[in-house]
Write an enzyme that holds these catalytic residues in place. Structure first.
Site, PDB file in Angstrom:
ATOM      1  N   LYS A  75      -2.126   1.976   4.602  1.00 23.06           N
ATOM      2  CA  LYS A  75      -3.296   2.960   5.689  1.00 23.06           C
ATOM      3  C   LYS A  75      -3.137   4.568   5.866  1.00 23.06           C
ATOM      4  O   LYS A  75      -4.642   5.419   5.792  1.00 23.06           O
ATOM      5  CB  LYS A  75      -3.009   2.396   6.911  1.00 23.06           C
ATOM      6  CG  LYS A  75      -4.240   0.822   6.623  1.00 23.06           C
ATOM      7  CD  LYS A  75      -5.124   0.769   6.997  1.00 23.06           C
ATOM      8  CE  LYS A  75      -5.924  -0.553   7.558  1.00 23.06           C
ATOM      9  NZ  LYS A  75      -7.304  -0.793   7.870  1.00 23.06           N
ATOM     10  N   SER A 309      -0.021  -5.257   0.615  1.00 22.30           N
ATOM     11  CA  SER A 309      -0.936  -3.746   1.415  1.00 22.30           C
ATOM     12  C   SER A 309       0.386  -3.301   2.585  1.00 22.30           C
ATOM     13  O   SER A 309       0.074  -2.208   3.078  1.00 22.30           O
ATOM     14  CB  SER A 309      -1.862  -4.582   1.733  1.00 22.30           C
ATOM     15  OG  SER A 309      -2.119  -5.135   2.607  1.00 22.30           O
TER      16      SER A 309
END
Length: 324
Positions: A75, A309
């Site tokens: 992110k 992720s």
């Protein structure tokens, strides 16, 4: 000397005209140049994560290890790209975001580094480790609501009241372009990839990777992985999102080959497999792509890259999951 980010960006910029017809299918708000520009912008400011071969999990599986970012998740790519695109008045006024945790940490880390005041609204159900880490990184944390959607409402209120710039975690062109740099790196490291598998919450990561990959290698399959049962308690809080953002949905509808769903048990099994067979800690959302591969959700894939992720999972949750 150019960094790996800049090398990847330069390579794609030179080769892009070969597949101009496919690049024309990208929306006007996300040309390939937006992703390669983001790669140059981020060069040297985030971790250029490795691509790890994991034959003990699957014969031809490679892991794009975003777990090695400073905040433990991809992110911060999109967060930093968006922060670097702020105008001088916007920087001076400060920013506000809503997040279940990983976008929060990315914004907090890089806002502090850039001298930008950051307020993050997080749902009261957000994992404790993510809330604590966001505060430690220097953001003003506001807990509100039971879901990211409720936190968003509060963040928008604060944006108006305090004249802050709202940084959406996935429905923003600059954020999506930043996440797309993951795709540039995958192609630079594994140009012969057949399939890329990507966890999907709001869809920013999937949209960015798809744009970067399809503009260069239109034959590569890109598959998104969603949580099957969204809305309740889950190991995969990072992808516990009811609907994709409007901007990512446009990419999914036109360029993504397939979106599959995984169950909670498959995610837990993937977390255990990653830890026991490969020594990697992944949060539930971070393990979703591997869960789809191991669970046979995507069929024959050839040379496959699964995006890990994120790694940010509470210690107690991780211990219970690994012990099951």
């Amino acid at each position: 000397m150019l960094t790996a980010h800049a090398d990847a960006a330069r390579t794609l910029s030179v080769c892009a005209p070969v597949h101009q017809s496919l690049e024309d299918r990208l929306p006007a708000w996300l040309p390939l140049s937006a992703v390669t520009d983001a790669a140059r912008r981020l060069s040297g400011q985030i971790v250029r994560t490795p691509l790890l071969h994991a034959p003990t999990l699957h014969r031809d599986l490679w892991l794009k290890a975003e777990v090695f970012q400073a905040t433990g998740a991809f992110k911060e790519r999109g967060a930093l790209n968006r922060l670097l695109r702020l105008t001088a008045p916007e920087r001076a006024g400060g920013v506000v975001a809503m997040s279940a945790g990983n976008h929060a940490q990315g914004v907090a880390l890089h806002a502090a580094r850039l001298g930008v005041r950051a307020t993050i609204v997080m749902p009261e159900t957000a994992p404790r480790c993510k809330v604590e880490r966001t505060a430690e990184l220097g953001a003003d944390v506001v807990l509100h609501g039971a879901t990211v959607g409720e936190a968003k409402g509060k963040a928008l209120e604060l944006a108006v009241e305090r004249r802050l710039t709202f940084l959406h975690p996935y429905d923003d062109p600059d954020v999506i372009a930043g996440q797309g740099t993951v795709g540039l790196e995958i192609l630079a490291d594994r140009p012969d990839v057949d399939t890329v598998v990507v966890p999907v919450g709001g869809g920013g990561l999937l949209a960015g990777i798809t744009a970067a990959v399809k503009a260069q290698r239109p034959w590569v399959r890109v598959i998104g992985v969603r949580l099957a049962r969204r809305g309740g308690p889950t190991l995969a809080d990072g992808i516990n999102v009811h609907a994709l953002g409007k901007l990512p949905q446009a990419i999914v509808d036109t360029l993504v080959d397939r979106v599959v769903e995984v169950e909670e048990g498959e995610i837990a099994a993937a977390m255990r497999a990653l830890h026991r067979s490969f020594g990697v800690v992944a949060e539930g959302a971070g393990a979703a792509a591997v869960a789809a591969v191991l669970g046979g959700r995507i069929g024959r894939t050839g040379r496959t890259v699964a995006v890990l992720s994120g790694r940010n999972v509470d210690g107690d949750t991780l211990a219970r999951t690994l012990a099951a």
